[in-house]
Design a protein around this motif. Structure first.
Motif, PDB file in Angstrom:
ATOM      1  N   TRP A  90       0.821  -1.203   0.000  1.00  0.00           N
ATOM      2  CA  TRP A  90       0.000   0.000   0.000  1.00  0.00           C
ATOM      3  C   TRP A  90       0.859   1.259   0.000  1.00  0.00           C
ATOM      4  O   TRP A  90       2.037   1.239   0.361  1.00  0.00           O
ATOM      5  CB  TRP A  90      -0.923   0.013   1.218  1.00  0.00           C
ATOM      6  CG  TRP A  90      -0.204   0.206   2.528  1.00  0.00           C
ATOM      7  CD1 TRP A  90       0.002   1.387   3.182  1.00  0.00           C
ATOM      8  CD2 TRP A  90       0.423  -0.804   3.327  1.00  0.00           C
ATOM      9  NE1 TRP A  90       0.710   1.179   4.340  1.00  0.00           N
ATOM     10  CE2 TRP A  90       0.981  -0.158   4.451  1.00  0.00           C
ATOM     11  CE3 TRP A  90       0.562  -2.196   3.198  1.00  0.00           C
ATOM     12  CZ2 TRP A  90       1.660  -0.860   5.444  1.00  0.00           C
ATOM     13  CZ3 TRP A  90       1.241  -2.886   4.188  1.00  0.00           C
ATOM     14  CH2 TRP A  90       1.775  -2.217   5.292  1.00  0.00           C
ATOM     15  N   ASP A  91       0.242   2.370  -0.412  1.00  0.00           N
ATOM     16  CA  ASP A  91       0.779   3.719  -0.229  1.00  0.00           C
ATOM     17  C   ASP A  91      -0.086   4.415   0.822  1.00  0.00           C
ATOM     18  O   ASP A  91      -1.243   4.053   1.028  1.00  0.00           O
ATOM     19  CB  ASP A  91       0.741   4.515  -1.538  1.00  0.00           C
ATOM     20  CG  ASP A  91       1.659   3.911  -2.592  1.00  0.00           C
ATOM     21  OD1 ASP A  91       2.693   3.340  -2.209  1.00  0.00           O
ATOM     22  OD2 ASP A  91       1.316   4.003  -3.785  1.00  0.00           O
ATOM     23  N   ALA A  92       0.478   5.438   1.464  1.00  0.00           N
ATOM     24  CA  ALA A  92      -0.250   6.118   2.538  1.00  0.00           C
ATOM     25  C   ALA A  92      -0.065   7.616   2.442  1.00  0.00           C
ATOM     26  O   ALA A  92       0.958   8.105   1.951  1.00  0.00           O
ATOM     27  CB  ALA A  92       0.227   5.615   3.905  1.00  0.00           C
ATOM     28  N   SER A  93      -1.084   8.339   2.941  1.00  0.00           N
ATOM     29  CA  SER A  93      -0.996   9.796   2.978  1.00  0.00           C
ATOM     30  C   SER A  93      -0.424  10.300   4.291  1.00  0.00           C
ATOM     31  O   SER A  93      -0.071  11.470   4.407  1.00  0.00           O
ATOM     32  CB  SER A  93      -2.384  10.407   2.747  1.00  0.00           C
ATOM     33  OG  SER A  93      -2.795  10.179   1.423  1.00  0.00           O
ATOM     34  N   GLY A  94      -0.359   9.454   5.293  1.00  0.00           N
ATOM     35  CA  GLY A  94       0.264   9.820   6.551  1.00  0.00           C
ATOM     36  C   GLY A  94      -0.581  10.721   7.420  1.00  0.00           C
ATOM     37  O   GLY A  94      -1.708  11.097   7.086  1.00  0.00           O
ATOM     38  N   GLN A  95      -0.002  11.091   8.565  1.00  0.00           N
ATOM     39  CA  GLN A  95      -0.673  11.982   9.509  1.00  0.00           C
ATOM     40  C   GLN A  95      -0.308  13.420   9.170  1.00  0.00           C
ATOM     41  O   GLN A  95       0.864  13.746   9.014  1.00  0.00           O
ATOM     42  CB  GLN A  95      -0.239  11.630  10.928  1.00  0.00           C
ATOM     43  CG  GLN A  95      -0.596  10.201  11.325  1.00  0.00           C
ATOM     44  CD  GLN A  95       0.354   9.629  12.350  1.00  0.00           C
ATOM     45  OE1 GLN A  95       0.972  10.365  13.108  1.00  0.00           O
ATOM     46  NE2 GLN A  95       0.481   8.310  12.370  1.00  0.00           N
ATOM     47  N   ILE A  96      -1.308  14.261   9.077  1.00  0.00           N
ATOM     48  CA  ILE A  96      -1.079  15.644   8.649  1.00  0.00           C
ATOM     49  C   ILE A  96      -1.414  16.604   9.795  1.00  0.00           C
ATOM     50  O   ILE A  96      -2.324  16.352  10.579  1.00  0.00           O
ATOM     51  CB  ILE A  96      -1.909  15.981   7.401  1.00  0.00           C
ATOM     52  CG1 ILE A  96      -3.396  15.709   7.646  1.00  0.00           C
ATOM     53  CG2 ILE A  96      -1.399  15.175   6.205  1.00  0.00           C
ATOM     54  CD1 ILE A  96      -4.293  16.081   6.494  1.00  0.00           C
ATOM     55  N   PRO A  97      -0.702  17.744   9.912  1.00  0.00           N
ATOM     56  CA  PRO A  97      -0.947  18.693  11.002  1.00  0.00           C
ATOM     57  C   PRO A  97      -2.151  19.582  10.719  1.00  0.00           C
ATOM     58  O   PRO A  97      -2.456  19.910   9.567  1.00  0.00           O
ATOM     59  CB  PRO A  97       0.342  19.510  11.057  1.00  0.00           C
ATOM     60  CG  PRO A  97       0.902  19.431   9.678  1.00  0.00           C
ATOM     61  CD  PRO A  97       0.497  18.094   9.125  1.00  0.00           C
ATOM     62  N   ASP A  98      -2.817  19.988  11.796  1.00  0.00           N
ATOM     63  CA  ASP A  98      -3.976  20.875  11.656  1.00  0.00           C
ATOM     64  C   ASP A  98      -3.635  22.131  10.867  1.00  0.00           C
ATOM     65  O   ASP A  98      -4.420  22.600  10.031  1.00  0.00           O
ATOM     66  CB  ASP A  98      -4.488  21.274  13.048  1.00  0.00           C
ATOM     67  CG  ASP A  98      -5.391  20.220  13.664  1.00  0.00           C
ATOM     68  OD1 ASP A  98      -5.907  19.369  12.919  1.00  0.00           O
ATOM     69  OD2 ASP A  98      -5.584  20.252  14.897  1.00  0.00           O
ATOM     70  N   ARG A  99      -2.455  22.706  11.115  1.00  0.00           N
ATOM     71  CA  ARG A  99      -2.121  24.000  10.503  1.00  0.00           C
ATOM     72  C   ARG A  99      -1.980  23.897   8.996  1.00  0.00           C
ATOM     73  O   ARG A  99      -2.238  24.872   8.281  1.00  0.00           O
ATOM     74  CB  ARG A  99      -0.841  24.561  11.124  1.00  0.00           C
ATOM     75  CG  ARG A  99       0.427  23.763  10.881  1.00  0.00           C
ATOM     76  CD  ARG A  99       1.595  24.347  11.672  1.00  0.00           C
ATOM     77  NE  ARG A  99       2.875  23.698  11.414  1.00  0.00           N
ATOM     78  CZ  ARG A  99       3.283  22.577  11.981  1.00  0.00           C
ATOM     79  NH1 ARG A  99       2.482  21.949  12.855  1.00  0.00           N
ATOM     80  NH2 ARG A  99       4.470  22.064  11.700  1.00  0.00           N
ATOM     81  N   ALA A 100      -1.577  22.714   8.505  1.00  0.00           N
ATOM     82  CA  ALA A 100      -1.452  22.559   7.056  1.00  0.00           C
ATOM     83  C   ALA A 100      -2.813  22.594   6.383  1.00  0.00           C
ATOM     84  O   ALA A 100      -2.959  23.097   5.261  1.00  0.00           O
ATOM     85  CB  ALA A 100      -0.723  21.260   6.732  1.00  0.00           C
ATOM     86  N   VAL A 101      -3.835  22.086   7.064  1.00  0.00           N
ATOM     87  CA  VAL A 101      -5.198  22.111   6.523  1.00  0.00           C
ATOM     88  C   VAL A 101      -5.821  23.480   6.719  1.00  0.00           C
ATOM     89  O   VAL A 101      -6.442  24.042   5.806  1.00  0.00           O
ATOM     90  CB  VAL A 101      -6.053  21.013   7.186  1.00  0.00           C
ATOM     91  CG1 VAL A 101      -7.486  21.059   6.662  1.00  0.00           C
ATOM     92  CG2 VAL A 101      -5.442  19.640   6.940  1.00  0.00           C
ATOM     93  N   ASP A 102      -5.643  24.043   7.928  1.00  0.00           N
ATOM     94  CA  ASP A 102      -6.246  25.345   8.227  1.00  0.00           C
ATOM     95  C   ASP A 102      -5.716  26.448   7.312  1.00  0.00           C
ATOM     96  O   ASP A 102      -6.450  27.384   6.952  1.00  0.00           O
ATOM     97  CB  ASP A 102      -5.979  25.718   9.688  1.00  0.00           C
ATOM     98  CG  ASP A 102      -6.673  24.779  10.661  1.00  0.00           C
ATOM     99  OD1 ASP A 102      -7.625  24.096  10.237  1.00  0.00           O
ATOM    100  OD2 ASP A 102      -6.251  24.711  11.831  1.00  0.00           O
ATOM    101  N   SER A 103      -4.447  26.356   6.926  1.00  0.00           N
ATOM    102  CA  SER A 103      -3.846  27.385   6.065  1.00  0.00           C
ATOM    103  C   SER A 103      -4.186  27.192   4.597  1.00  0.00           C
ATOM    104  O   SER A 103      -3.887  28.058   3.770  1.00  0.00           O
ATOM    105  CB  SER A 103      -2.331  27.381   6.237  1.00  0.00           C
ATOM    106  OG  SER A 103      -1.769  26.174   5.716  1.00  0.00           O
TER     107      SER A 103
END
Length: 744
Positions: free
Chosen positions: A312-325
């Motif tokens: 499999w490939d994965a997108s991983g865990q992403i930080p809130d600030r990367a989404v909020d910005s």
């Protein structure tokens, strides 16, 4: 007070000495397959028991005479059989039950040996549609899981106030083989269940706490043991397809059907792109074969072989600030090259022999070939501002094991005595276990690389004495001996080994007050082992951290259609293992305590309609630290699951279910919070004798939720200073899946 206790004990012993007869035997279905957990009840004496994992039982009467023995099992027709018991005699009674409808009225609340009651699993597995191995884990009341690496990585497990990572505090087995991997490249006790084909699961044995002498390493919050089918009721082929490019094909065929022998083979292939912007390219392949035979009248043999592979490939865990910005969406990725692959080959041989003295002798030998490779990026550019922090964890191992077990029912001073004793060993040979820095899956340098040899020899002794036909005491002792050996490939001058042993006593009480009320008190100690690299290199203070537990509870059949299980409990640990996101390791963090209440309800609203609900409330805290700084990161405090299930023998059946997890502390001071969620799913099937159509809907309200969350310090590529905040993997949005099954 002491005089009162002495008088009570003498009275109980005197009452027990009146016990004059024992009924014992077995319960099986029409195809002679053992029914595990069937209820046996004698109305005249108000005493009952349940069958063990071989379908055997033993029950004591108060005196000689004529009785009626009622045998029931969820999904089968109840039988009531008259028996006459002579003074001091053992009466044999074996029963074969016919399949019937699912009726909670068929259940009698009775106590087992160490396990007071496990009826819930029998009800649930027959009422809840099962589609994946994850669904099987959710059969355990209060157990939650979270997937956060593309579908191929083992799920994160939550139970009884534990964020057990991937298995640090829950013992998982399949057909007696260990699933937990000790000293694993990604985390201690790593338990990957994806090699299980869900259609082959026959029975789920589970319980909570460290109270069971036959359960060893990692049995602190509890254990789960899956038993796969010995034979298929029908040949079958199933096709599934759904949202995000999901497709699955699974089939099972009986290849041998004789009076005393049978065999089947089943296989599964699954693929999906996933709901992330970065396609998962997930693929999983399983194949399993099983052969069973009866040797003579007393010996049964089972031989199983299975092969599993996943990529499999994965997108991983992403930080809130990367989404909020607006840098990425909640389904986006900051490192699209995460992912991995894993594989497992299982060879399992089991025998059970009925001895002439009424005892049973079981033996098991297994071998497992396992490989693992995982690319992750938790901190992005925190430690390596130029190349990034992607890491690669890998290992290759063989696991060899053997178990033997003896059980017998006898009498002691006229009282029934159940004896169980066992021994075994497990040996893990782990080669090239490594943690490396990589860029887009290209090797840069090693942080750690070496070889591990870890052995565990164990033995247990358990005695259950019925002081009266209704009141029993179980006393047990378990001993485990570990040998840890680690060779550091990066520093050959530092190989080393350590040896440790631990004794785990247990003391459990069970009282069947009436046909509808069973009371229990359980006490005992258990442990979870530490990683061999930590034990050898760092001389860990707690090599085998001990857990101390106590449960006080009851199983109550309020009405013929309503069953309630409740327990007040406490569990203390000498050492807690807490996940550290920026290093992708599990570190010790001191002593902890957890207190809580479990409540489970099963209610039959109509002959075809069932309701269930589980509520679990926990207060997890660290010891020896100031109040307000004693929260255990990511430990759940309130969880609940439940739903409605409707089932007919033919026609429409299905379920509407919910999952709820409350907000929880993401750090020790509770200044960072992991948000809770409420998710609802639905399944509808249309069943006929030769085929079945099905539709599944996940997250029917399309809730935006976070499946896995961590308080992690990270730095993005253009940032000058690191930031510590919630990093998450989003949960599935609204998703549809259709399936067609053909029986032949």
């Amino acid at each position: 007070m002491k005089f009162f206790i002495l008088q009570l004990t003498l009275w109980l012993v005197a009452q027990g000495a009146l016990a004059q007869g024992i009924v014992r035997g077995s319960v099986a279905d029409e195809k002679n397959e053992p029914l595990i957990g069937a209820s046996i009840y004698i109305p005249e004496t108000g005493t009952g028991t349940i069958t063990d994992r071989l379908g055997h039982y033993s029950i004591t009467t108060a005196k000689a005479g004529s009785y009626s023995v009622r045998v029931s099992y969820i999904g089968f027709e109840t039988q009531t059989i008259p028996v006459t018991i002579a003074d001091g005699a053992i009466t044999s009674l074996s029963v074969h039950l016919k399949a019937g409808g699912v009726q909670l009225a068929d259940i009698t609340v009775t106590g087992g040996l160490e396990r007071p009651m496990n009826t819930l699993s029998h009800v649930d597995i027959r009422l809840r549609p099962v589609n994946t191995s994850q669904d099987i884990l959710r059969m355990v009341p209060g157990l939650f899981i979270a997937q956060h690496a593309g579908g191929g990585k083992a799920e994160q497990i939550f139970l009884r106030g534990f964020d057990a990572d991937h298995g640090t505090d829950i013992n998982v087995e399949v057909d007696g083989m260990p699933v937990n991997m000790v000293s694993h490249a990604h985390g201690q006790g790593y338990a990957d269940l994806h090699f299980v084909i869900p259609e082959l699961v026959d029975y789920v044995d589970f319980d909570k706490g460290p109270y069971f002498a036959d359960e060893g390493d990692f049995t602190t919050a509890g254990y789960v043991d899956f038993q796969t089918r010995n034979k298929l009721d029908h040949n079958f082929a199933r096709l599934e397809g759904g949202s995000f490019g999901m497709g699955r094909a699974v089939a099972g065929v009986n290849v041998l059907k004789r009076a005393r022998s049978n065999a089947y083979i089943a296989s599964e292939f699954t693929r999906t792109n996933g709901y992330f912007e970065n396609s998962q390219h997930f693929k999983r392949f399983n194949i399993q074969g099983k052969f069973n035979t009866q040797w003579g009248e007393r010996t049964r043999l089972s031989l199983a072989l299975s092969v599993f592979d996943s990529q499999w490939d994965a997108s991983g865990q992403i930080p809130d600030r990367a989404v909020d910005s607006g840098l990425i969406t909640r389904f986006g990725s900051l490192d699209p090259t995460e992912g991995g692959g894993t594989g497992r080959i299982n060879m399992n041989l089991r025998t059970s022999h009925s001895l002439r003295n009424g005892g049973t002798w079981e033996n098991q030998a297994y071998a497992v070939r396992y490989n693992f490779s995982l690319f992750s990026n938790f901190t992005f550019y925190l430690n390596n501002p130029v190349d990034g922090d992607q890491i690669h964890q890998q290992e290759h191992r063989w696991v060899y094991g053997y178990k033997t077990r003896y059980s017998q029912t006898s009498t002691l001073g006229g009282m029934r005595l159940q004896t169980e004793a066992g021994a075994g060993f497990r040996y893990d040979a782990i080669d090239n276990i490594a943690l490396s820095n990589t860029v887009r899956r290209i090797f840069i340098r090693d942080f750690k690389r070496g070889d591990i040899r870890e052995g565990n020899a164990n033995a247990f002794w358990s005695e259950t004495l019925w002081l009266t036909p209704k009141f029993s005491i179980n006393a047990a002792l378990r001993f485990d001996y570990f040998h840890f050996d680690y060779t550091d490939r990066l520093n050959a001058a530092q190989p080393g080994s350590k040896r440790r042993g631990i004794v785990s006593p247990k003391l459990n009480f069970n009282y069947q007050a009436t046909e509808t009320v069973n009371l229990f008190v359980r006490t005992g100690t258990g442990f979870h082992s530490n990683d061999a690299r930590v034990v050898v290199e760092q001389s860990a203070k707690e090599t085998l951290p001990r857990a101390y537990g106590m449960d006080v509870g009851a199983d109550i059949k309020v009405t013929p259609a309503l069953i309630v299980h409740t327990a007040l409990w406490r569990l203390d640990l000498d050492e807690e293992f807490v996940y550290v996101g920026d290093e992708a390791v599990v570190e010790p963090s001191g002593k902890t305590t957890r207190e809580g209440i479990d409540l489970s309800v099963r209610y039959q609203l109509a002959p075809w309609l069932f309701a269930d609900a589980d509520l679990n409330v926990t207060r997890p805290r660290a010891k020896g630290v100031p109040e307000g700084e004693d929260h255990i990161p990511l430990a759940p405090t309130i969880t609940s699951i439940g739903g409605l299930s409707f089932r007919r023998q033919q026609g429409v059946n299905g379920s509407l279910r919910y999952r709820y997890m409350g907000n929880r502390a993401a750090n020790e001071t509770n200044t960072v919070v992991a948000n809770g969620y409420f998710i609802a799913d639905a399944i509808v099937n249309y069943t006929r004798p030769g085929y079945e159509f099905g539709l599944s809907v996940e997250n029917i309200f399309n809730t935006a939720w976070k499946e896995a969350q961590f308080d992690t310090e990270s730095r993005l590529k253009d940032e000058t200073d690191p930031v510590s905040e919630i990093h998450f993997t989003p949960g599935t949005p609204l998703a549809l899946k259709v399936r067609f099954t053909k029986y032949f």
